[in-house]
Design a protein around this motif. Structure first.
Motif, PDB file in Angstrom:
ATOM      1  N   ASP A  60       0.825  -1.209   0.000  1.00 17.88           N
ATOM      2  CA  ASP A  60       0.000   0.000   0.000  1.00 17.88           C
ATOM      3  C   ASP A  60       0.863   1.265   0.000  1.00 17.88           C
ATOM      4  OD1 ASP A  60       0.893  -0.645   2.553  1.00 17.88           O
ATOM      5  OD2 ASP A  60      -0.872   0.155   3.574  1.00 17.88           O
ATOM      6  N   GLN A  61       1.929   1.261   0.780  1.00 20.15           N
ATOM      7  CA  GLN A  61       2.807   2.425   0.819  1.00 20.15           C
ATOM      8  C   GLN A  61       3.602   2.570  -0.485  1.00 20.15           C
ATOM      9  OE1 GLN A  61       5.216   2.481   4.405  1.00 20.15           O
ATOM     10  NE2 GLN A  61       3.542   1.649   5.635  1.00 20.15           N
ATOM     11  N   ALA A  62       3.965   1.442  -1.070  1.00 22.16           N
ATOM     12  CA  ALA A  62       4.685   1.484  -2.347  1.00 22.16           C
ATOM     13  C   ALA A  62       3.811   2.088  -3.441  1.00 22.16           C
ATOM     14  CB  ALA A  62       5.131   0.075  -2.742  1.00 22.16           C
ATOM     15  N   LEU A  63       2.546   1.698  -3.475  1.00 24.88           N
ATOM     16  CA  LEU A  63       1.616   2.254  -4.463  1.00 24.88           C
ATOM     17  C   LEU A  63       1.449   3.753  -4.269  1.00 24.88           C
ATOM     18  CD1 LEU A  63      -1.159  -0.498  -4.600  1.00 24.88           C
ATOM     19  CD2 LEU A  63       0.400   0.156  -6.446  1.00 24.88           C
ATOM     20  N   LEU A  64       1.381   4.182  -3.015  1.00 29.90           N
ATOM     21  CA  LEU A  64       1.220   5.611  -2.726  1.00 29.90           C
ATOM     22  C   LEU A  64       2.442   6.401  -3.189  1.00 29.90           C
ATOM     23  CD1 LEU A  64      -0.302   7.967  -1.444  1.00 29.90           C
ATOM     24  CD2 LEU A  64       0.707   7.328   0.767  1.00 29.90           C
TER      25      LEU A  64
END
Length: 224
Positions: A60-64
């Motif tokens: 999720d943080q990588a996508l953000l």
């Protein structure tokens, strides 16, 4: 062995080992000599290679972060390219690369560096915070392994528990405790000897806005 490996081996074994840096010279044999002028010509295409963000951050943080990079760089007409699998000839078609390190030492980083790609990396302060956040999850091994992939674990004493410390190092393992220096200070000492900090011709950015500024004024032939 690179500087981090040498320091950790000496700390674990007390061995007097020599540093034989991984040079990745095979990369040059594959793609040919570095041509800095060609990198300047490639810069007009405004494509920047981005390292594997999911290797550093949870999904999720990588996508953000990827979305922020995409939107931020679009404002200066640069296109980030996220490559997972690649060949060296493909990498040689980029004028520059952004590397988000996901461990204390990386073969990928040395190979990109050997290609002559102008490299942009987060500042030491940014990396200290990322690593400290990661290592706080080590307090709960189940969560750390399941959700964080146990990144930056090499310098934790638990990884070397079955070896008798040799005490042959000016650095200590990274470990929290009442009689230890603060975690960020420990990380900073180790990070300062990594190749991400010690190799020449690297450019560091303090934020996505700073990255945009540095890309906007990029002169690959100067950094190359």
């Amino acid at each position: 062995l690179g500087p981090i490996s040498v320091a950790s081996v000496r700390l674990a074994f007390g061995a007097d080992v020599d540093e034989a840096p991984y040079g990745a010279h095979h990369v040059r044999a594959i793609v040919g000599p570095i041509e800095c002028a060609r990198l300047t010509a490639l810069a007009s295409k405004r494509r920047v290679l981005i390292s594997k963000i999911p290797a550093l951050l949870p999904p999720d943080q990588a996508l953000l972060l990827a979305a922020v990079l995409q939107a931020g760089l679009a404002q200066i007409n640069w296109s980030p390219v996220f490559l997972n699998d690649f060949d060296y000839n493909e990498l040689s078609h980029f004028p520059t690369a952004v590397m988000f390190p996901w461990d204390w030492a990386l073969v990928t980083f040395i190979e990109w560096y050997r290609l002559g790609l102008p490299m942009l990396l987060p500042t030491a302060t940014w990396m200290h915070a990322l690593i400290a956040t990661e290592l706080t999850y080590s307090r709960n091994l189940t969560v750390w392994q399941k959700y964080r992939n146990m990144r930056f674990q090499m310098l934790l004493p638990a990884q070397w528990a079955h070896f008798e410390a040799g005490g042959n190092s000016s650095l200590e393992w990274i470990e929290e405790g009442p009689h230890r220096v603060p975690l960020l200070a420990q990380i900073a000492r180790w990070w300062s000897i990594t190749e991400f900090e010690t190799l020449p011709h690297l450019v560091h950015f303090s934020s996505i806005a700073d990255l945009r500024t540095k890309l906007f004024g990029l002169q690959p032939d100067v950094i190359c």
